[in-house]
Design an enzyme around this catalytic site. Structure first.
Site, PDB file in Angstrom:
ATOM      1  CB  CYS A  38      -0.968   0.013   1.183  1.00  0.00           C
ATOM      2  SG  CYS A  38      -0.205   0.397   2.775  1.00  0.00           S
ATOM      3  CB  CYS A  82      12.873 -10.061  12.283  1.00  0.00           C
ATOM      4  SG  CYS A  82      13.652 -11.260  11.211  1.00  0.00           S
TER       5      CYS A  82
HETATM    6 FE    FE Z   1       0.408  -1.656   3.832  1.00  0.00          FE
END
Ligand code: FE
Length: 363
Positions: free
Chosen positions: A281, A350
């Site tokens: 996104c 991580c």
């Molecule tokens: Fe996202």
């Protein structure tokens, strides 16, 4: 101290608040009379948390040697700059077990904002001294924060503890600012954590210490608050929509919680300056200034670009208790966060390279 005395203390639902390093044990302590500040109450009825004044608070004793679960060995020096909740417990104590959900909530809610929860497991019974038993119980109880075994009572004695469970809260300078014996006072403890996270800290780790939504970290040279304000709206799409936008590998990792193989991603060895955006996104997730070489083969960061740009969720898959990290805007799986990172946060995010899109910053 007689063992039978401790057993009685554990079984009683104690509610005493005191700040002395060696407090007197009270089975039924008056709600606020034992607070050295006189502020607030030991109940969950609201108000300010009774914090000891920073000027008179004593430095917290160091953690004694023991085995660590869910973490590499931690020291108070390594946690300097963070608020630390220290919970003395043992797994067969039902009063202790009752407090664990509240501690987990604190850990899940505030770890990205500067809180570390440490459980000190001081055994009462012989079977509680067996490391494998402790490790199994920690996993089955869903305790995801670091736990230190204290079989010789060294940490217990250093803190002057007299009953299970006892909670201490340390400020970012490592001073004991709050103590509670027994179950309850969970709202009060959350208020104490929030108040301590909001306090100024001028130590050597203060440079990038953040406090949730007020994060103004500019380690990546980006005006993050402005970006968050204009683009924080949630993005919800169906799996079919995501399949059209993501590569098969991205879909597997970001929507099916897969993991790329270590040392195969594009960014674990990337040292260029810039921003790491969500590959799904475009939300700004991490900055190169918080990236470090963890040696794990995955890109590792000690903090997100802004505390509210990622979400953390408890993950008990594969027989492990871990904390999953997701994009706060589109919900994409990014990786996991562990409490064994470097200063100033002590965290290691991580992250799968395939979940990220790196945008190089113009020099
Ligand atoms: Fe996202």
């Amino acid at each position: 101290m007689a063992r039978t005395f401790l057993l009685t203390a554990c079984a009683a639902a104690l509610a005493a608040v005191a700040f002395a390093v060696t407090p007197a044990l009270r089975r039924h302590a008056p709600p606020a009379a034992s607070s050295s500040t006189g502020a607030g109450s030991s109940s969950d009825s609201g108000g300010r948390a009774p914090l000891l004044d920073a000027k008179t608070a004593a430095p917290a004793p160091a953690f004694a040697a023991g085995n660590w679960i869910n973490s590499e060995p931690l020291t108070l020096d390594s946690l300097r700059g963070r608020v630390v909740v220290v919970d003395f417990w043992t797994f067969a104590c039902f009063n202790c077990r009752n407090t664990l959900p509240a501690l987990e909530r604190l850990n899940a809610t505030y770890s990205a904002k500067g809180l570390t929860v440490v459980g000190v497991h001081t055994p009462e019974l012989e079977r509680e001294r067996v490391f494998e038993n402790v490790r199994r119980e920690v996993a089955s109880l869903g305790v995801g924060y670091p736990v230190l075994t204290d079989n010789d009572y060294a940490t217990w004695n250093a803190y002057g503890v007299e009953a299970w469970p006892t909670v201490f809260i340390l400020d970012r300078a490592g001073r004991v600012r709050y103590k509670h014996v027994g179950e309850g006072a969970y709202d009060e403890q959350e208020r104490a954590v929030k108040a301590l996270l909001a306090e100024d800290y001028k130590g050597d780790a203060d440079k990038t210490q953040t406090n949730g939504a007020t994060n103004t970290n500019t380690s990546g040279g980006v005006k993050m608050n402005e970006k968050a304000a204009e683009s924080h709206e949630k993005i919800v799409k169906s799996d079919e929509e995501w399949r059209k936008e993501l590569t098969p590998e991205q879909f597997h990792v970001m929507r099916e919680k897969g993991t790329e193989r270590a040392f195969t991603g594009a960014y674990y060895a990337n040292h260029e300056t810039g921003e790491y955006l969500c590959a799904a996104c475009g939300y700004e997730l991490f900055a190169s200034g918080a990236k470090f070489d963890s040696g794990t083969g995955w890109p590792s960061f000690y903090e997100p670009a802004a505390a509210d740009h990622v979400e953390t969720v408890r993950d008990t898959s594969y027989g492990m208790v871990r904390t999953e990290v997701r994009c706060a805007r589109c919900g994409a799986h990014l990786g996991h966060v562990f409490p064994d990172g470097p200063r100033p946060t002590g965290l290691r995010y991580c992250i799968n390279s395939v979940s990220l899109k790196f945008v190089k910053k113009d020099q």
